[in-house]
Design an enzyme around this catalytic site. Structure first.
Site, mmCIF file in Angstrom:
data_model
loop_
_atom_site.group_PDB
_atom_site.id
_atom_site.type_symbol
_atom_site.label_atom_id
_atom_site.label_comp_id
_atom_site.label_asym_id
_atom_site.label_seq_id
_atom_site.Cartn_x
_atom_site.Cartn_y
_atom_site.Cartn_z
ATOM 1 N N GLY A 15 0.839 -1.206 0.000
ATOM 2 C CA GLY A 15 0.000 0.000 0.000
ATOM 3 C C GLY A 15 0.870 1.251 0.000
ATOM 4 O O GLY A 15 1.839 1.324 0.744
ATOM 5 N N ARG A 25 13.421 10.069 -3.580
ATOM 6 C CA ARG A 25 14.313 11.203 -3.884
ATOM 7 C C ARG A 25 15.574 11.130 -3.031
ATOM 8 O O ARG A 25 16.706 11.306 -3.522
ATOM 9 C CB ARG A 25 13.554 12.496 -3.593
ATOM 10 N N ARG A 76 1.161 -5.373 -5.329
ATOM 11 C CA ARG A 76 1.341 -6.533 -4.451
ATOM 12 C C ARG A 76 1.512 -7.725 -5.379
ATOM 13 O O ARG A 76 0.567 -8.154 -6.020
ATOM 14 C CB ARG A 76 0.137 -6.682 -3.514
ATOM 15 N N ASP A 107 5.161 -4.642 6.135
ATOM 16 C CA ASP A 107 5.687 -5.956 6.533
ATOM 17 C C ASP A 107 5.700 -6.982 5.395
ATOM 18 O O ASP A 107 6.605 -7.809 5.318
ATOM 19 C CB ASP A 107 4.998 -6.495 7.799
ATOM 20 N N THR A 130 4.132 3.056 5.344
ATOM 21 C CA THR A 130 2.726 2.648 5.449
ATOM 22 C C THR A 130 2.029 3.629 6.374
ATOM 23 O O THR A 130 2.631 4.070 7.357
ATOM 24 C CB THR A 130 2.564 1.211 6.008
ATOM 25 N N ASP A 132 -0.302 2.961 8.347
ATOM 26 C CA ASP A 132 -0.836 2.303 9.549
ATOM 27 C C ASP A 132 0.054 2.415 10.787
ATOM 28 O O ASP A 132 -0.401 2.179 11.893
ATOM 29 C CB ASP A 132 -1.056 0.806 9.267
ATOM 30 N N ASP A 134 2.223 0.347 11.729
ATOM 31 C CA ASP A 134 2.128 -0.956 12.391
ATOM 32 C C ASP A 134 3.428 -1.762 12.311
ATOM 33 O O ASP A 134 3.404 -2.986 12.306
ATOM 34 C CB ASP A 134 0.970 -1.774 11.779
ATOM 35 N N ARG A 159 -17.675 16.815 12.100
ATOM 36 C CA ARG A 159 -18.207 17.345 13.364
ATOM 37 C C ARG A 159 -19.118 18.554 13.099
ATOM 38 O O ARG A 159 -20.157 18.714 13.742
ATOM 39 C CB ARG A 159 -17.069 17.736 14.317
ATOM 40 N N GLY A 175 -6.580 1.099 9.237
ATOM 41 C CA GLY A 175 -5.881 0.411 10.323
ATOM 42 C C GLY A 175 -6.440 -0.998 10.405
ATOM 43 O O GLY A 175 -7.379 -1.269 11.140
ATOM 44 N N ARG A 176 -5.867 -1.856 9.575
ATOM 45 C CA ARG A 176 -6.352 -3.232 9.451
ATOM 46 C C ARG A 176 -6.116 -4.024 10.725
ATOM 47 O O ARG A 176 -6.982 -4.724 11.206
ATOM 48 C CB ARG A 176 -5.597 -3.879 8.290
ATOM 49 N N GLU A 227 -10.643 0.400 11.086
ATOM 50 C CA GLU A 227 -11.090 -0.608 10.117
ATOM 51 C C GLU A 227 -11.068 -2.031 10.696
ATOM 52 O O GLU A 227 -11.956 -2.834 10.454
ATOM 53 C CB GLU A 227 -10.082 -0.497 8.976
HETATM 54 O O1 F6P Z 1 -1.689 -1.185 4.980
HETATM 55 C C1 F6P Z 1 -2.168 0.034 4.620
HETATM 56 C C2 F6P Z 1 -3.636 -0.026 4.293
HETATM 57 O O2 F6P Z 1 -3.990 1.271 3.923
HETATM 58 C C3 F6P Z 1 -4.553 -0.564 5.385
HETATM 59 O O3 F6P Z 1 -4.867 0.356 6.382
HETATM 60 C C4 F6P Z 1 -5.750 -1.000 4.591
HETATM 61 O O4 F6P Z 1 -6.439 -2.014 5.262
HETATM 62 C C5 F6P Z 1 -5.131 -1.532 3.339
HETATM 63 O O5 F6P Z 1 -3.901 -0.856 3.191
HETATM 64 C C6 F6P Z 1 -5.991 -1.345 2.111
HETATM 65 O O6 F6P Z 1 -5.359 -1.987 1.066
HETATM 66 P P1 F6P Z 1 -5.784 -1.883 -0.465
HETATM 67 O O7 F6P Z 1 -5.145 -0.662 -1.020
HETATM 68 O O8 F6P Z 1 -5.251 -3.111 -1.087
HETATM 69 O O9 F6P Z 1 -7.273 -1.762 -0.507
#
Ligand code: F6P
Length: 328
Positions: A15, A25, A76, A107, A130, A132, A134, A159, A175-176, A227
């Site tokens: 991602g 760069r 990917r 990862d 990333t 996230d 994570d 809001r 945030g998977r 998420e």
């Molecule tokens: O890992 C980053 C992320 O943005 C996650 O938060 C999300 O679940 C995932 O990628 C979405 O992936 P894709 O772009 O394949 O829909």
């Protein structure tokens, strides 16, 4: 510095995240500074297999520090999961005289790099990119700071309308597996409730808490949901359950989605990307491999890739407590 590395390949994979261009760069310019070649590899591991390469120089990366996305594109790759795919990729490295790789991603990207390193003893260094946040071994991944600002900006806007209509909004952020974006954007945007994968406090507790805020005089509310939250099956089902059991509120759902992955990187992400790129290239030139560059206490550090992949990026317990106090 080691003389054996004369040409470094750089790729973005998985991602995308804001700051990846600034990192490309930095890698390209650090190579130029040390008088070694830099090859841009397009579409991550898939481009490595298909030899989708371009020789880059310091001028190839003009005017990209402020751009979201990645000029090298990202993918990917399923083919790289196979031995044959990795063999093709290695043959391409040999044919194009690429001696080492800088991998910008998460990862999955690092796991691919570790396997490639084990199979072919090929030098690799990772840069965590990333939104996230994570990844173990760094307090900040590239793009996380920008994504937080994007999410807070969006929640602020929600809001306004929530308050005009006395509505309860469920806002889903990315945030998977981890709740860093939800917790930090939630605290930053003053959310009444924050639901993260690390804590499943149950839907009943959420209901009770929302009832309490209604009683205490709140006419509108924002619930930020990661998420990967486990409380409800998904944010729509969760919202439906609350609307059914709390008819006083008119409920709406807003899923922020991929907008969090785009946009101009923040200054923090640009500076971090620049530092990480320099450290990645210079580590390879010093003969280091199989590490990830990270930042801790504002200092650049290296973490072995397997630890970065296996380790857990823990949620900040003190911030969780702050968030509980703020929602009183
Ligand atoms: O890992 C980053 C992320 O943005 C996650 O938060 C999300 O679940 C995932 O990628 C979405 O992936 P894709 O772009 O394949 O829909």
């Amino acid at each position: 510095m080691s003389k054996s590395i004369k040409r470094i390949g750089v790729m973005t994979s998985g991602g995308d995240s804001p700051g990846m261009n600034a990192a490309i760069r930095s890698v390209v310019r650090t190579c130029a500074f040390h008088h070694i070649d830099c090859i841009g590899i397009y579409r991550g591991y898939q481009g490595m297999i298909e030899a989708d390469f371009k020789l880059m120089n310091a001028r190839s990366v003009n005017n990209i520090i402020n751009k979201g996305g990645t000029i090298l594109k990202s993918a990917r790759s399923q083919d790289f999961r196979t031995k044959e795919g990795r063999r093709k990729a290695y043959d391409n490295m040999v044919d194009h005289e690429i001696d080492a790789l800088v991998l910008i991603g998460g990862d999955g990207t690092f796991t691919g790099g570790m396997i490639f390193n084990q199979e072919y003893k090929f030098p690799v260094i990772g840069i965590p990119g990333t939104i996230d946040n994570d990844i173990f071994g760094t307090s900040f991944t590239l793009g996380y700071d920008t994504a937080l600002n994007t999410a807070v900006d969006a929640i602020d806007k929600i809001r306004d309308t929530a308050s005009s209509h006395n509505r309860l909004f469920f806002v889903e952020v990315m945030g998977r597996d981890v709740g860093h974006i939800a917790l930090n954007a939630g605290v930053g945007a003053g959310a009444e409730e924050i639901l993260i994968p690390e804590e499943d406090l149950g839907v009943e507790r959420l209901l009770e808490s929302l009832k309490r805020s209604k009683k205490s005089g709140k006419s509108s509310s924002i619930v930020v949901v990661a998420e990967g939250d486990k409380t409800g099956k998904n944010v729509f089902e969760l919202a439906e359950y609350i609307e059914k059991n709390l008819p006083d509120y008119e409920v709406r759902v807003s899923v922020l989605g991929h907008m969090q992955r785009g946009g101009t990187p923040s200054c923090y992400d640009r500076v971090l990307a620049s530092r990480m790129g320099v450290r990645a290239v210079e580590s390879l030139l010093e003969g280091k491999s199989n590490y990830m560059v990270g930042v801790a206490n504002d200092k650049m550090i290296l973490t072995p890739l397997d630890k970065a992949v296996k380790g857990k990026s823990e949620i900040d317990a003190e911030l969780l407590r702050v968030s509980d106090i703020m929602t009183t």
